[in-house]
Design an enzyme around this catalytic site. Structure first.
Site, mmCIF file in Angstrom:
data_model
loop_
_atom_site.group_PDB
_atom_site.id
_atom_site.type_symbol
_atom_site.label_atom_id
_atom_site.label_comp_id
_atom_site.label_asym_id
_atom_site.label_seq_id
_atom_site.Cartn_x
_atom_site.Cartn_y
_atom_site.Cartn_z
ATOM 1 N N HIS A 65 -7.934 -5.732 -0.152
ATOM 2 C CA HIS A 65 -6.389 -4.766 0.426
ATOM 3 C C HIS A 65 -5.575 -5.051 1.697
ATOM 4 O O HIS A 65 -4.640 -5.672 1.868
ATOM 5 C CB HIS A 65 -6.721 -3.764 0.819
ATOM 6 C CG HIS A 65 -5.409 -2.592 0.075
ATOM 7 N ND1 HIS A 65 -4.462 -2.456 -0.051
ATOM 8 C CD2 HIS A 65 -5.440 -1.679 1.648
ATOM 9 C CE1 HIS A 65 -3.507 -1.832 -0.483
ATOM 10 N NE2 HIS A 65 -4.119 -1.496 1.273
ATOM 11 N N ASP A 80 0.271 -4.160 -3.539
ATOM 12 C CA ASP A 80 -1.158 -3.445 -3.718
ATOM 13 C C ASP A 80 -0.625 -1.980 -3.624
ATOM 14 O O ASP A 80 -1.503 -1.490 -2.850
ATOM 15 C CB ASP A 80 -2.331 -3.807 -2.943
ATOM 16 C CG ASP A 80 -3.601 -4.014 -3.369
ATOM 17 O OD1 ASP A 80 -3.739 -3.482 -4.764
ATOM 18 O OD2 ASP A 80 -4.481 -4.088 -2.992
ATOM 19 N N SER A 124 1.091 -1.557 -0.316
ATOM 20 C CA SER A 124 0.306 -0.258 -0.107
ATOM 21 C C SER A 124 0.915 1.103 -0.335
ATOM 22 O O SER A 124 1.583 1.143 -0.807
ATOM 23 C CB SER A 124 -1.056 -0.031 0.835
ATOM 24 O OG SER A 124 -2.196 0.683 0.858
#
Length: 377
Positions: free
Chosen positions: A301, A246, A223
């Site tokens: 996620h 991600d 992330s």
């Protein structure tokens, strides 16, 4: 309640040890959890997944917006353990282990990716999972020079009236610089410099001296940590490649995209990326034929964090809808794709090439690129 979270042990040939490393008495120092191949030891203890109660407070604030939930969270997950040998004896390696610097996501901290870090260490990597000090961790701290004195660095939301891009852009540059500083730490150790670990003086960092191959270094993250890994490639030529789980591409300024010199493996989940974010990844793949973008179908996620291994009801209460793909399978796909990519770009003499097809998005529950129309959720 220790059964609330069942993290998997590494599947590779090495047993895995871990220890915490803190260097320096100011916020310009470093804090990380080190995962490494270790020797078997009778009576080995396992570390807590949530290292201190203060982290439950930080998590409650970040994920639930209610710090008063800290005690409930502590009851639910406070006693969970990581299946590794705490401060286990380091397993020497004359040819040297490759090194991975790992960057956590927004509102996370150094232990919340223990499953993927353990898996990589079990295949013969030393993995340094940073805890960033840019106010993006759920909370963190450093030990001041006065004995027993700590200063805590809380999570900070975007200040009112400030544009999010400018706030996050400043953070991502600090985070990438911390990744570079972590590499400098290991370069110093390899060069024979004595580095005191102010948390655990009984685990001597000098044992790493002749067992690291610092020509084989990668940077990885999830992330906010994924885009941190991409930026770290710009800041430090010793990083040979990046693995971005991600990646949240938003904080990276457009002018830097042409500056990313090395290949990146983007491993995306199905329910986080936007067309705008994927377009930014494709800007990099169009400039480097070795950059790859793959999607793990049936995942959300948080499936790339240890939270994927929480029981369904607790996960849903904290994060909402969970993925349909079994978290063990998702971890296997993610780690095998990463290993294949790392073998290719760190020039490793292993057998990780058997998973090369994953890099093309070929296989069960994977797809090439970012298929917005192929939902398995």
């Amino acid at each position: 309640m220790g059964g609330m979270l069942a993290l998997p042990a590494g599947q590779g040939p090495h047993q895995v040890g871990c220890t915490d490393v803190m260097v320096g008495h100011t916020r310009q120092g470093l804090f990380l959890r080190l995962f490494y191949p270790c020797l078997p030891r009778a009576g080995a203890t396992e570390p807590l997944w949530i290292p201190r109660s203060e982290y439950c407070g930080g998590l409650a604030d970040v994920t639930l917006g209610r710090r008063w939930c800290s005690a409930l969270l502590s009851i639910a997950i406070g006693s969970c353990k990581v299946p590794v040998s705490w401060k286990g004896p380091f397993k020497p390696c004359s040819r040297g282990y490759p090194l991975i610097i790992f960057s956590h996501g927004l509102g996370a901290f150094r232990t919340l990716y223990s499953s993927v870090c353990t898996e990589l260490a079990s295949w013969g990597f030393v993995v340094a999972a940073l805890e960033h000090r840019d106010h993006s961790a759920a909370t963190t701290y450093f030990c001041m020079a006065e004995a027993g004195t700590e200063e805590w660095i809380p999570f900070q939301r975007v200040p009112q009236g400030q544009k999010e891009f400018y706030f996050r852009n400043k953070q991502v540059h600090q985070r990438a610089q911390e990744c570079v500083r972590a590499l400098r730490l290991f370069q110093g150790i390899a060069g024979g410099r004595s580095v005191p670990n102010i948390l655990h003086q009984d685990w001597d960092l000098s044992v790493l001296k002749d067992s690291l191959d610092l020509t084989k270094v990668a940077v990885m993250g999830h992330s906010f940590g994924g885009v941190t890994a991409v930026l770290a490639l710009v800041k430090e030529p010793s990083f040979r490649c990046a693995v971005a789980l991600d990646a949240w591409m938003f904080p990276l300024e457009n002018v830097l995209y042409p500056e990313v010199p090395k290949p990146v493996l983007f491993i995306n989940t199905e329910k986080f990326q936007t067309p705008e974010s994927v377009a930014k990844m494709k800007r990099l793949s169009s400039r480097n034929s070795q950059t790859r973008i793959v999607t793990v179908l049936g995942t959300v996620h948080e499936d790339q964090t240890d939270f994927a291994f929480l029981p369904g009801k607790l996960f849903s209460r904290i994060f909402g809808r969970r993925g349909t793909l079994d978290p063990h399978k998702a971890l296997t796909i993610t780690s095998r794709a990463a290993l294949a990519f790392l073998q290719r770009h760190l020039k490793l003499e292993e057998e990780f090439g058997q998973w090369d097809k994953l890099l093309e998005g070929v296989g069960d529950s994977v797809a090439p690129d970012a298929p917005f129309c192929r939902s398995q959720l």
